[in-house]
Every structure is written in structure tokens, then in C-alpha cells.
Design a protein around this motif. Structure first.
Motif, mmCIF file in Angstrom:
data_model
loop_
_atom_site.group_PDB
_atom_site.id
_atom_site.type_symbol
_atom_site.label_atom_id
_atom_site.label_comp_id
_atom_site.label_asym_id
_atom_site.label_seq_id
_atom_site.Cartn_x
_atom_site.Cartn_y
_atom_site.Cartn_z
ATOM 1 N N LEU A 199 0.815 -1.214 0.000
ATOM 2 C CA LEU A 199 0.000 0.000 0.000
ATOM 3 C C LEU A 199 0.849 1.265 0.000
ATOM 4 C CD1 LEU A 199 -2.922 1.097 0.185
ATOM 5 C CD2 LEU A 199 -2.673 1.042 2.670
ATOM 6 N N LEU A 200 1.911 1.283 0.803
ATOM 7 C CA LEU A 200 2.692 2.508 0.992
ATOM 8 C C LEU A 200 3.840 2.655 0.003
ATOM 9 C CD1 LEU A 200 3.039 5.020 2.768
ATOM 10 C CD2 LEU A 200 4.483 3.648 4.291
ATOM 11 N N ARG A 201 4.474 1.579 -0.385
ATOM 12 C CA ARG A 201 5.689 1.666 -1.189
ATOM 13 C C ARG A 201 5.506 2.416 -2.513
ATOM 14 N NH1 ARG A 201 10.564 -1.002 -0.567
ATOM 15 N NH2 ARG A 201 12.075 0.042 -1.910
ATOM 16 N N PRO A 202 4.416 2.200 -3.263
ATOM 17 C CA PRO A 202 4.259 2.976 -4.507
ATOM 18 C C PRO A 202 4.207 4.482 -4.283
ATOM 19 C CG PRO A 202 2.773 1.107 -4.482
ATOM 20 C CD PRO A 202 3.344 1.207 -3.109
ATOM 21 N N HIS A 203 3.634 4.901 -3.157
ATOM 22 C CA HIS A 203 3.560 6.332 -2.854
ATOM 23 C C HIS A 203 4.947 6.888 -2.536
ATOM 24 C CE1 HIS A 203 -0.890 6.707 -2.600
ATOM 25 N NE2 HIS A 203 -0.791 5.411 -2.392
ATOM 26 N N LEU A 204 5.748 6.118 -1.800
ATOM 27 C CA LEU A 204 7.107 6.554 -1.513
ATOM 28 C C LEU A 204 7.943 6.616 -2.794
ATOM 29 C CD1 LEU A 204 7.827 4.528 1.756
ATOM 30 C CD2 LEU A 204 7.196 6.938 1.542
ATOM 31 N N ASP A 205 7.752 5.660 -3.691
ATOM 32 C CA ASP A 205 8.469 5.673 -4.966
ATOM 33 C C ASP A 205 8.077 6.900 -5.791
ATOM 34 O OD1 ASP A 205 9.728 3.325 -4.304
ATOM 35 O OD2 ASP A 205 8.366 2.032 -5.434
ATOM 36 N N ALA A 206 6.771 7.228 -5.778
ATOM 37 C CA ALA A 206 6.308 8.397 -6.533
ATOM 38 C C ALA A 206 6.868 9.685 -5.950
ATOM 39 C CB ALA A 206 4.774 8.438 -6.534
ATOM 40 N N ILE A 207 6.976 9.735 -4.626
ATOM 41 C CA ILE A 207 7.554 10.910 -3.971
ATOM 42 C C ILE A 207 9.015 11.076 -4.374
ATOM 43 C CG2 ILE A 207 8.336 11.744 -1.712
ATOM 44 C CD1 ILE A 207 5.680 10.724 -0.585
ATOM 45 N N ARG A 208 9.759 9.978 -4.403
ATOM 46 C CA ARG A 208 11.161 10.047 -4.821
ATOM 47 C C ARG A 208 11.273 10.470 -6.284
ATOM 48 N NH1 ARG A 208 11.623 5.450 -1.488
ATOM 49 N NH2 ARG A 208 12.993 5.814 0.290
ATOM 50 N N ASP A 209 10.393 9.952 -7.127
ATOM 51 C CA ASP A 209 10.413 10.328 -8.545
ATOM 52 C C ASP A 209 10.172 11.822 -8.724
ATOM 53 O OD1 ASP A 209 10.900 7.723 -9.262
ATOM 54 O OD2 ASP A 209 8.809 7.253 -9.743
ATOM 55 N N ALA A 210 9.485 12.434 -7.751
ATOM 56 C CA ALA A 210 9.224 13.880 -7.805
ATOM 57 C C ALA A 210 10.375 14.691 -7.229
ATOM 58 C CB ALA A 210 7.930 14.195 -7.057
ATOM 59 N N GLY A 211 11.453 14.007 -6.802
ATOM 60 C CA GLY A 211 12.620 14.709 -6.281
ATOM 61 C C GLY A 211 12.593 14.953 -4.791
ATOM 62 N N VAL A 212 11.645 14.324 -4.082
ATOM 63 C CA VAL A 212 11.534 14.480 -2.635
ATOM 64 C C VAL A 212 12.146 13.258 -1.958
ATOM 65 C CG1 VAL A 212 9.948 14.760 -0.696
ATOM 66 C CG2 VAL A 212 9.437 15.836 -2.896
ATOM 67 N N ARG A 213 13.017 13.491 -0.973
ATOM 68 C CA ARG A 213 13.637 12.382 -0.259
ATOM 69 C C ARG A 213 12.780 11.934 0.928
ATOM 70 N NH1 ARG A 213 19.640 14.382 0.838
ATOM 71 N NH2 ARG A 213 18.631 16.423 0.825
ATOM 72 N N VAL A 214 13.099 10.756 1.446
ATOM 73 C CA VAL A 214 12.314 10.155 2.525
ATOM 74 C C VAL A 214 13.198 9.966 3.753
ATOM 75 C CG1 VAL A 214 11.020 8.110 3.259
ATOM 76 C CG2 VAL A 214 10.769 8.982 0.913
ATOM 77 N N ALA A 215 12.655 10.323 4.914
ATOM 78 C CA ALA A 215 13.347 10.118 6.185
ATOM 79 C C ALA A 215 12.420 9.388 7.146
ATOM 80 C CB ALA A 215 13.774 11.456 6.793
ATOM 81 N N VAL A 216 13.011 8.664 8.083
ATOM 82 C CA VAL A 216 12.235 8.059 9.157
ATOM 83 C C VAL A 216 12.824 8.501 10.481
ATOM 84 C CG1 VAL A 216 11.418 6.068 7.851
ATOM 85 C CG2 VAL A 216 13.598 5.927 9.069
ATOM 86 N N HIS A 217 11.947 8.696 11.460
ATOM 87 C CA HIS A 217 12.347 9.118 12.806
ATOM 88 C C HIS A 217 12.250 7.900 13.700
ATOM 89 C CE1 HIS A 217 12.803 12.778 15.442
ATOM 90 N NE2 HIS A 217 12.706 11.804 16.336
ATOM 91 N N VAL A 218 13.346 7.441 14.256
ATOM 92 C CA VAL A 218 13.340 6.189 15.010
ATOM 93 C C VAL A 218 13.619 6.439 16.492
ATOM 94 C CG1 VAL A 218 14.072 4.888 12.985
ATOM 95 C CG2 VAL A 218 15.793 5.683 14.599
ATOM 96 N N SER A 219 13.040 5.573 17.330
ATOM 97 C CA SER A 219 13.180 5.723 18.773
ATOM 98 C C SER A 219 13.789 4.493 19.433
ATOM 99 C CB SER A 219 11.814 6.011 19.409
ATOM 100 O OG SER A 219 10.892 4.984 19.079
ATOM 101 N N SER A 220 14.180 3.496 18.638
ATOM 102 C CA SER A 220 14.810 2.299 19.199
ATOM 103 C C SER A 220 15.601 1.615 18.091
ATOM 104 C CB SER A 220 13.761 1.346 19.768
ATOM 105 O OG SER A 220 13.065 0.689 18.720
ATOM 106 N N PHE A 221 16.338 0.581 18.462
ATOM 107 C CA PHE A 221 17.075 -0.216 17.487
ATOM 108 C C PHE A 221 16.455 -1.609 17.333
ATOM 109 C CE2 PHE A 221 20.802 2.457 19.039
ATOM 110 C CZ PHE A 221 20.759 3.301 17.949
ATOM 111 N N GLY A 222 15.182 -1.731 17.678
ATOM 112 C CA GLY A 222 14.521 -3.028 17.660
ATOM 113 C C GLY A 222 14.213 -3.544 16.268
ATOM 114 N N THR A 223 13.666 -4.760 16.228
ATOM 115 C CA THR A 223 13.371 -5.405 14.943
ATOM 116 C C THR A 223 12.306 -4.651 14.158
ATOM 117 O OG1 THR A 223 11.777 -6.843 16.085
ATOM 118 C CG2 THR A 223 14.002 -7.693 15.783
ATOM 119 N N GLU A 224 11.393 -3.936 14.872
ATOM 120 C CA GLU A 224 10.370 -3.183 14.150
ATOM 121 C C GLU A 224 10.985 -2.035 13.357
ATOM 122 O OE1 GLU A 224 10.858 -1.057 18.054
ATOM 123 O OE2 GLU A 224 10.833 -3.134 17.341
ATOM 124 N N ILE A 225 12.120 -1.513 13.831
ATOM 125 C CA ILE A 225 12.796 -0.445 13.106
ATOM 126 C C ILE A 225 13.445 -0.999 11.840
ATOM 127 C CG2 ILE A 225 14.601 1.306 13.225
ATOM 128 C CD1 ILE A 225 12.039 1.848 14.863
#
Length: 261
Positions: free
Chosen positions: A160-186
Motif C-alpha cells: 500500500l505505501l511503497r508505490p507512494h514513496l516511490d512516486a515521492i522520490r520520482d518527484a525529487g523528494v527524499r524520505v526520512a524516518v524518525h526512530v526511537s529504538s534499534f529493535g526489529t520493528e525499526i
């Protein structure tokens, strides 16, 4: 005689929804609100949140080695005494979170200065899925925008989300994530978002300074970022933390107490 009902102030709005959503009275000693009072308050809160236009302040992001500014994070500011988190909690409770985030993106796009490095703006996965989001991000002609997702959000499925992130990158916008742990969910989030930038939460940055980067989970995290060319920003730090953060693997820092940038 003035018979007009007093209207809640903007700074009251962000503090009222919690009491509306349970049986507790808003004022101690007062009986619980009636259904009519709840409906009226919800209407006023909806109007206040939907009509409020936030302003944006930019907190600089500084490269550790060169001590030069490489970007900044757009931080929303609202009228009144309520905190930014209270406003977002209110908007979320009213189903207005996406609308509020879209207003913030509009302000960032309108006020971004080309040539001052990248500018990151916090956007939830739900807002990224909104069809208005990509055209708005694409309208920042010449600016280096970074969309920053927080890891505590409910992240949709990869399909569901990956195509939107790919489209954002194609538009020249980079992606960042804000993380609060080093766990497996990250690790899952990193694999899902394939980010260009990772922002380390202030408590996580503090843990690294205290030696927390020596754990196996932390070593795996920094190793993953190095292999994939991810730019790492430690948030909420001071000048005295730079050496330890750089040794751990951070590229840049962001914090109110920094004297550089």
C-alpha cells in the motif's frame, strides 16, 4: 444583555477532547457533559482546528565533521498556549490530522528557501496516502524537501505505501524516518521505507552518547545504514556530544542547545 455563548479559545481546544471522549467532567467537581454539550464542543473544536493556520520554525541540522548547516526540520507552531502535541492530538481525535499536516506542508512549501540545504517535514503514512499530498510536495520547485515519517505511526502494508514513496522520490523528494529504538520493528520500517535519512530520537541519541551504541542491535542498525548510504541525524544533542555521536556513526546533529549552525 449579551446572550451569546462564550466560545472556546484556540489554546483551550487542544485540551478538551480527552475529557469529551470519556465520562470525566472537564472541570473538577462538575457533572459529566450532556450529549448536547459534547456535540456543541466537538463542533467548536472542529471549527477551531480546521480554521487554524500554523506557522513554521526551522531547527538547523549541522554536519558533524564540517560544522556547516546541511538542512533543517520544519517545526509547526500554533497560536495560544497549547503545545504542538496537544494540537495534533486534538486534530487526530476529530479526524483532522491529515488536514492539519497538509496545512503544515503548505506553509513549508510556501516559505522554503532554496539553497539553505534540505528541509524535512513530518508527515504520517495516512497523509502520504492522501491524493493531494504528492502534488503539493511536487510544487516546491527547486527546494530540497524531505518527508519524515515517525516510527510510532501505524505503518500500512508494504504493497500500500511503497508505490507512494516511490512516486515521492520520482518527484525529487527524499524520505526520512524518525526512530526511537534499534529493535526489529525499526529494521522492518527501514526495509519498508528505504529511507535516505534517519533521524534518531533525543532519548536514543542520549543513549548512544552514554555508550548505548555498543549493543548488538545498535551495531546492526548502523551497519545497515552504512551499507545502504543512509544519512544519520542525531536529534536533541549538545556540542559536547558530537565526538561520541560521530564515532557511533552519526553524520549530522540537530538540537536547540547547539552553538554551531
Amino acid at each position: 444583555m449579551n446572550t451569546t455563548s462564550p466560545q472556546p479559545r484556540p489554546d483551550d481546544a487542544a485540551r478538551s477532547v480527552t475529557s469529551v471522549d470519556d465520562d470525566s467532567p472537564i472541570v473538577e467537581g462538575r457533572a459529566p457533559l450532556s450529549e448536547a454539550e459534547i456535540d456543541r464542543l466537538r463542533h467548536e473544536l472542529y471549527r477551531l482546528v480546521s480554521d487554524t493556520r500554523p506557522t513554521v520554525a526551522v531547527e538547523p541540522i549541522v554536519h558533524i565533521q564540517s560544522r556547516t548547516r546541511v538542512g533543517g526540520e520544519a517545526l509547526a507552531r500554533f497560536p495560544g498556549s497549547a503545545s504542538t502535541q496537544e494540537w495534533f492530538n486534538t486534530a487526530d481525535a476529530l479526524g483532522l490530522k491529515t488536514e492539519l499536516e497538509m496545512r503544515i506542508i503548505e506553509e513549508v512549501v510556501r516559505n522554503t528557501t532554496v539553497g539553505r540545504g534540505f528541509i524535512s517535514v513530518n508527515v504520517s503514512p495516512e497523509t502520504l496516502l492522501d491524493p493531494r499530498c504528492l502534488p503539493l510536495l511536487s510544487s516546491a520547485d527547486g527546494a530540497e524537501l524531505v518527508v519524515e515519517m515517525t516510527d510510532h505511526e501505524s505503518v500500512p502494508s508494504l504493497s500500500l505505501l511503497r508505490p507512494h514513496l516511490d512516486a515521492i522520490r520520482d518527484a525529487g523528494v527524499r524520505v526520512a524516518v524518525h526512530v526511537s529504538s534499534f529493535g526489529t520493528e525499526i529494521t522492518r520500517l527501514l526495509m519498508l521505507a528505504n529511507p535516505d535519512v534517519v533521524k534518531l530520537d533525543p532519548p536514543l541519541s542520549a543513549a548512544i552518547v552514554a555508550g548505548g551504541h555498543q549493543t548488538a542491535a545498535a551495531r546492526n542498525f548502523f551497519s545497515y545504514c552504512r551499507r545502504h548510504g543512509v544519512f544519520i541525524v542525531a536529534v536533541g544533542v549538545g556540542d559536547g556530544d558530537l565526538a561520541k555521536l560521530h564515532d557511533a556513526g552519526a553524520d549530522a546533529v540537530q538540537g536547540r542547545s547547539l552553538s554551531i549552525g
